[in-house]
Design an enzyme around this catalytic site. Sequence first.
Site, PDB file in Angstrom:
ATOM      1  N   CYS A  31      11.284   5.910   6.304  1.00  0.00           N
ATOM      2  CA  CYS A  31      11.694   5.172   5.105  1.00  0.00           C
ATOM      3  C   CYS A  31      13.193   5.335   4.915  1.00  0.00           C
ATOM      4  CB  CYS A  31      10.962   5.734   3.886  1.00  0.00           C
ATOM      5  SG  CYS A  31      11.256   4.802   2.360  1.00  0.00           S
TER       6      CYS A  31
ATOM      7  N   GLU B 285       0.515   6.838   9.348  1.00  0.00           N
ATOM      8  CA  GLU B 285      -0.665   7.425   8.736  1.00  0.00           C
ATOM      9  C   GLU B 285      -1.284   6.491   7.696  1.00  0.00           C
ATOM     10  OE1 GLU B 285       0.437  11.919   8.751  1.00  0.00           O
ATOM     11  OE2 GLU B 285       1.639  10.996   7.202  1.00  0.00           O
TER      12      GLU B 285
ATOM     13  N   CYS C 228      10.735  13.284  -1.683  1.00  0.00           N
ATOM     14  CA  CYS C 228       9.665  12.745  -0.824  1.00  0.00           C
ATOM     15  C   CYS C 228       9.935  13.077   0.644  1.00  0.00           C
ATOM     16  CB  CYS C 228       9.583  11.234  -1.011  1.00  0.00           C
ATOM     17  SG  CYS C 228       8.348  10.453   0.040  1.00  0.00           S
TER      18      CYS C 228
ATOM     19  N   CYS D 145      -4.889   4.066   1.462  1.00  0.00           N
ATOM     20  CA  CYS D 145      -3.439   4.072   1.251  1.00  0.00           C
ATOM     21  C   CYS D 145      -2.792   3.793   2.612  1.00  0.00           C
ATOM     22  CB  CYS D 145      -3.062   5.455   0.717  1.00  0.00           C
ATOM     23  SG  CYS D 145      -1.307   5.705   0.482  1.00  0.00           S
TER      24      CYS D 145
ATOM     25  N   CYS E 220      14.477   9.064  -1.270  1.00  0.00           N
ATOM     26  CA  CYS E 220      14.180   9.762  -2.529  1.00  0.00           C
ATOM     27  C   CYS E 220      14.150  11.261  -2.210  1.00  0.00           C
ATOM     28  CB  CYS E 220      12.823   9.312  -3.089  1.00  0.00           C
ATOM     29  SG  CYS E 220      12.768   7.533  -3.410  1.00  0.00           S
TER      30      CYS E 220
ATOM     31  N   CYS F 264       0.448  12.442  -1.801  1.00  0.00           N
ATOM     32  CA  CYS F 264       1.667  11.655  -2.033  1.00  0.00           C
ATOM     33  C   CYS F 264       2.892  12.461  -1.649  1.00  0.00           C
ATOM     34  CB  CYS F 264       1.815  11.315  -3.512  1.00  0.00           C
ATOM     35  SG  CYS F 264       0.479  10.374  -4.179  1.00  0.00           S
TER      36      CYS F 264
END
Length: 367
Positions: free
Chosen positions: A121, A101, A128, A114, A125, A343
């Site tokens: 990932c 994205e 997230c 962005c 975290c 985010c």
Amino acid sequence: MDGETGVVAEGKVDLKDLSFPMLLAALEPLGFDRLRATRLYKWIWKKNVRDFERMTDITGPLRRKLAARYTISALGSAGVFLSEDGTTKYLWRTHDGYLIESVLIPDGERLTLCVSTQVGCAMACTFCLTGDLGLKRNLLPGEIADQPLQVSLGLPPDQRITNIVMMGMGEPLHNYENLVIALDLYLNQDALNFSHRKVTVSTVGLVPAMRRLVAETQVNLAVSLNATTEAQRAEVMPITRRYSLAELMAACRELPLRHRKRITFEYVMMAGFNDSLEDAARLAELLTGVRAKINLIPYNENPEREIRRPDEAAVRRFHTFLLDRGFCTSVRHTRGRDISAACGQLGGPDALARRLRRSRDSVGGVS
Ligand code: SAH
């Protein structure tokens, strides 16, 4: 994964994965000099031409040599989603079927894109949603650079992307080799031609790679800090066990930042976790003597986490505390929440599935 760089189906190398020096070195044996290589580069990055036969200022024999050995890829659109607040999310399908994205955020005179640097990932975290996917693979340089190219092509003639932030899916510095090639493509005047002042790489704090980035490139650096003690940070950002907060801050103090450059520290505010005035005081202490800008990001709530966004008064109190102590501090207003583009919402499993269903009805169009 590095071994895959530049190689796609049929054993042909993707020219989009090559920086200009790499392109020149690869094509010199075929008879290309700097001028011809520049022409080719411009066809690819300025005119978005992927068919060698259309490159009319390159001779027929050279075009045929290129076609035999090389290909020019493009990300496929898997949907474009427009938010009520003007944010647009672009969903792309990679050649091997993954979804990634990019998010386009208008803000006054600025139009910021962005971009994603990995599929998923590995940093995990806890707050997230991208972390829930795990790391599927690194994005190739061409896939990182194609995001702004494809988005630009769809913009009205009076609009252009002014800033690029590498804050989409993935940890950019965990894909270092491909990242620096992509940065080269962003900055090269014959490719995407962005100023290094307008490009920002954001990291969880991979200390050795941060040092390399500052030594080898001129782009801006952002660090996702999110906490002010070792224990608090380790609780939500496992990378803290590898590179401690102390080590991260020591590195930030010592980085040879160029004239006038500052590091942006992102601080995701989570209610009852890191939003008290004691947290603000510790943050001020941590950043004393660091050339810093602070970006407070009130947590974007989602069904997959219990975490709450602090109320506005708490955010204001925290913000004011830092401003009063002379820190350049801003609050990031949430954008694109209704299309899961905010985010930490990129790549959430439910969100992806939902979007995929919607995108079947809206491929290539604005839904
Ligand atoms: N891996 C890099 C690049 C991703 S940037 C990095 O962490 O810096 C994504 C930013 O969004 C990070 O600052 C992260 O802390 C923040 N973030 C993640 N989930 C969020 C959420 N739910 N609400 C607000 N910010 C979030």
